[in-house]
Write an enzyme that holds these catalytic residues in place. Sequence first.
Site, PDB file in Angstrom:
ATOM      1  N   ASP A 177      41.783  65.083  70.408  1.00 28.30           N
ATOM      2  CA  ASP A 177      41.723  64.072  69.343  1.00 28.30           C
ATOM      3  C   ASP A 177      41.638  64.895  68.051  1.00 28.30           C
ATOM      4  OD1 ASP A 177      41.302  60.997  68.835  1.00 28.30           O
ATOM      5  OD2 ASP A 177      39.781  61.924  67.588  1.00 28.30           O
TER       6      ASP A 177
ATOM      7  N   LYS B 205      34.975  58.725  75.552  1.00 26.06           N
ATOM      8  CA  LYS B 205      35.282  59.529  74.366  1.00 26.06           C
ATOM      9  C   LYS B 205      34.166  60.555  74.206  1.00 26.06           C
ATOM     10  CE  LYS B 205      38.350  59.834  71.022  1.00 26.06           C
ATOM     11  NZ  LYS B 205      39.789  59.509  70.999  1.00 26.06           N
TER      12      LYS B 205
HETATM   13  P1  NDP Z   1      44.630  65.728  63.846  1.00 19.17           P
HETATM   14  O1  NDP Z   1      43.358  66.476  63.793  1.00 19.17           O
HETATM   15  O2  NDP Z   1      45.835  66.380  64.402  1.00 19.17           O
HETATM   16  O3  NDP Z   1      45.009  65.186  62.395  1.00 19.17           O
HETATM   17  C1  NDP Z   1      44.138  64.391  61.661  1.00 19.17           C
HETATM   18  C2  NDP Z   1      44.717  64.133  60.302  1.00 19.17           C
HETATM   19  O4  NDP Z   1      43.902  63.186  59.615  1.00 19.17           O
HETATM   20  C3  NDP Z   1      44.744  65.370  59.402  1.00 19.17           C
HETATM   21  O5  NDP Z   1      45.798  65.230  58.492  1.00 19.17           O
HETATM   22  C4  NDP Z   1      43.391  65.278  58.695  1.00 19.17           C
HETATM   23  O6  NDP Z   1      43.346  65.972  57.465  1.00 19.17           O
HETATM   24  C5  NDP Z   1      43.293  63.788  58.475  1.00 19.17           C
HETATM   25  N1  NDP Z   1      41.888  63.379  58.426  1.00 19.17           N
HETATM   26  C6  NDP Z   1      40.921  63.636  59.336  1.00 19.17           C
HETATM   27  N2  NDP Z   1      39.753  63.102  58.946  1.00 19.17           N
HETATM   28  C7  NDP Z   1      39.988  62.512  57.763  1.00 19.17           C
HETATM   29  C8  NDP Z   1      39.182  61.782  56.848  1.00 19.17           C
HETATM   30  N3  NDP Z   1      37.883  61.563  57.079  1.00 19.17           N
HETATM   31  N4  NDP Z   1      39.780  61.299  55.721  1.00 19.17           N
HETATM   32  C9  NDP Z   1      41.103  61.514  55.482  1.00 19.17           C
HETATM   33  N5  NDP Z   1      41.902  62.196  56.308  1.00 19.17           N
HETATM   34  C10 NDP Z   1      41.360  62.674  57.426  1.00 19.17           C
HETATM   35  O7  NDP Z   1      44.294  64.374  64.649  1.00 19.17           O
HETATM   36  P2  NDP Z   1      45.296  63.369  65.368  1.00 19.17           P
HETATM   37  O8  NDP Z   1      46.588  63.316  64.636  1.00 19.17           O
HETATM   38  O9  NDP Z   1      45.281  63.682  66.816  1.00 19.17           O
HETATM   39  O10 NDP Z   1      44.511  61.988  65.196  1.00 19.17           O
HETATM   40  C11 NDP Z   1      44.718  61.120  64.085  1.00 19.17           C
HETATM   41  C12 NDP Z   1      44.221  59.728  64.437  1.00 19.17           C
HETATM   42  O11 NDP Z   1      44.951  59.248  65.574  1.00 19.17           O
HETATM   43  C13 NDP Z   1      42.740  59.645  64.825  1.00 19.17           C
HETATM   44  O12 NDP Z   1      42.231  58.384  64.415  1.00 19.17           O
HETATM   45  C14 NDP Z   1      42.799  59.691  66.358  1.00 19.17           C
HETATM   46  O13 NDP Z   1      41.642  59.102  66.951  1.00 19.17           O
HETATM   47  C15 NDP Z   1      44.039  58.842  66.592  1.00 19.17           C
HETATM   48  N6  NDP Z   1      44.664  59.023  67.901  1.00 19.17           N
HETATM   49  C16 NDP Z   1      45.064  60.256  68.335  1.00 19.17           C
HETATM   50  C17 NDP Z   1      45.669  60.399  69.558  1.00 19.17           C
HETATM   51  C18 NDP Z   1      46.220  61.694  70.025  1.00 19.17           C
HETATM   52  O14 NDP Z   1      46.885  61.694  71.085  1.00 19.17           O
HETATM   53  N7  NDP Z   1      46.041  62.791  69.321  1.00 19.17           N
HETATM   54  C19 NDP Z   1      45.825  59.234  70.466  1.00 19.17           C
HETATM   55  C20 NDP Z   1      45.482  57.961  69.877  1.00 19.17           C
HETATM   56  C21 NDP Z   1      44.887  57.886  68.644  1.00 19.17           C
HETATM   57  P3  NDP Z   1      42.930  67.545  57.418  1.00 19.17           P
HETATM   58  O15 NDP Z   1      44.104  68.295  57.970  1.00 19.17           O
HETATM   59  O16 NDP Z   1      42.664  67.793  55.973  1.00 19.17           O
HETATM   60  O17 NDP Z   1      41.714  67.684  58.275  1.00 19.17           O
END
Ligand code: NDP
Length: 462
Positions: A156, A116
């Site tokens: 991510d 990561k």
């Molecule tokens: P994105 O950046 O596309 O979306 C993240 C979302 O989570 C946004 O809505 C963001 O809000 C919100 N967010 C981020 N940080 C916080 C926080 N500290 N508190 C509250 N809300 C928060 O990321 P992903 O959708 O790709 O990832 C989401 C999760 O899924 C993560 O845990 C990631 O590690 C996990 N994941 C992702 C994969 C992938 O293929 N993308 C694979 C496996 C797991 P805002 O828009 O306001 O920033």
Amino acid sequence: MTAQNLPSEPEFEQAYKELASTLENSTLFQKKPEYRKALQVVSVPERVLQFRVVWEDDAGNVQINRGFRVQFNSALGPYKGGLRFHPSVNLSILKFLGFEQIFKNALTGLNMGGGKGGSDFDPKGKSDNEIRRFCVSFMTELCKHIGQDTDVPAGDIGVTGREVGFMFGQYKKIRNQWEGVLTGKGGSWGGSLIRPEATGYGVVYYVDHMIKHASGGKESFVGKRVAVSGSGNVAQYAALKVIELGGSVVSLSDSQGALVLATEEGSFTAEEIEQIAAIKVERKQIAELASTAAFSSKFKYIPGARPWTNIVGRIDVALPSATQNEVSGEEAKALIAAGCKFIAEGSNMGSTQEAIDVFEAHREANQGGAAIWYAPGKAANAGGVAVSGLEMAQNSSRVSWTREEVDSRLKGIMEDCFNNGLATAKEYVPSAEGSLPSLVAGSNIAGFTKVAEAMKDHGDWW
Ligand code: NDP
């Protein structure tokens, strides 16, 4: 250096303890005491890279960020795992994510190690040119340490196809090689169909197996009320798949607040999710849409809140899909009180240890409510990295598979992830009569034993 001399790494320690406690509480160490040594070895990264990223903002100022790559374990294949660009990024968070990634990747059945990386760079409020300059500078250093057979990063939080494109371009310029060094690439330059959708779709495919298994095949997503957190890549595609399968999506959220249905009826529509996706491309907040007439007549926006305790009416399924530690013990109890029977993490370590303890304590149905199925991110969100693995396979053989082919392989992998966790739990985790198998313990043990055996073959422990 002894463990006592190491700096505190709260997120990594939490992820380690969660895995170690499920192994301890199973019969694994009784049957194979030598695995205690393997656990000690696997919990130290093979390599940690930390570097300086200097870039120029639009006003011509020097900006400095920290870049990281944790190359945690290469027993099963090249290091594989995403890059996160978020101001909260530090070594503890990347070590927790890399550690989880090792076992998740093992569960996919594909040949991928765990890693990561990322930076404390905040893409919010930056122009496209600033993001491009940052990505170029970040990759100028990272490109010395990665490669299609060494380490293959992906996206991510904060890293979308746009950032992957800028980084891929810089890798190609410096190394003079067009190769599958990153996944989540654009369709015309080596990306796999279904990769953007894969994590969200995969979570829903996994839960579909939970529901069918729990109901003896009688129930499905049809009629289920599903609470989702987040509104990024994972949340959007999970929500769209829930709707496609006949369920109702009753919430979404972002880092500034939660948007929930104002009444017990209805669902977010696919069009509303597309609108949210469009503002997220511009890195704007849900609050902006929530105040429009169309949204404010149907939804309630709660600033600074998570959805779990704010849903109006029953909840059947919860899919935390924003970030780590986004379900507390109290919120876990509130979900169960609202009727929730299935929890599956789209996010990595979405639940706090207190929340996991609450879910696991409800695997027995005789506590005044239904039994609870809880799936950890390691198993439930493995679909993203699984399709990244399929993207690597397509790049190596210079072919592109159809949507249907990739989707069907993704479905097969998620089914295997579910069945593997279930069967391993039955084999190693003592459960009270009438209690459900522990998917969290089963998935941890299945992933861990596969990696431990490969490491033993390589002479990493003995
Ligand atoms: P994105 O950046 O596309 O979306 C993240 C979302 O989570 C946004 O809505 C963001 O809000 C919100 N967010 C981020 N940080 C916080 C926080 N500290 N508190 C509250 N809300 C928060 O990321 P992903 O959708 O790709 O990832 C989401 C999760 O899924 C993560 O845990 C990631 O590690 C996990 N994941 C992702 C994969 C992938 O293929 N993308 C694979 C496996 C797991 P805002 O828009 O306001 O920033």
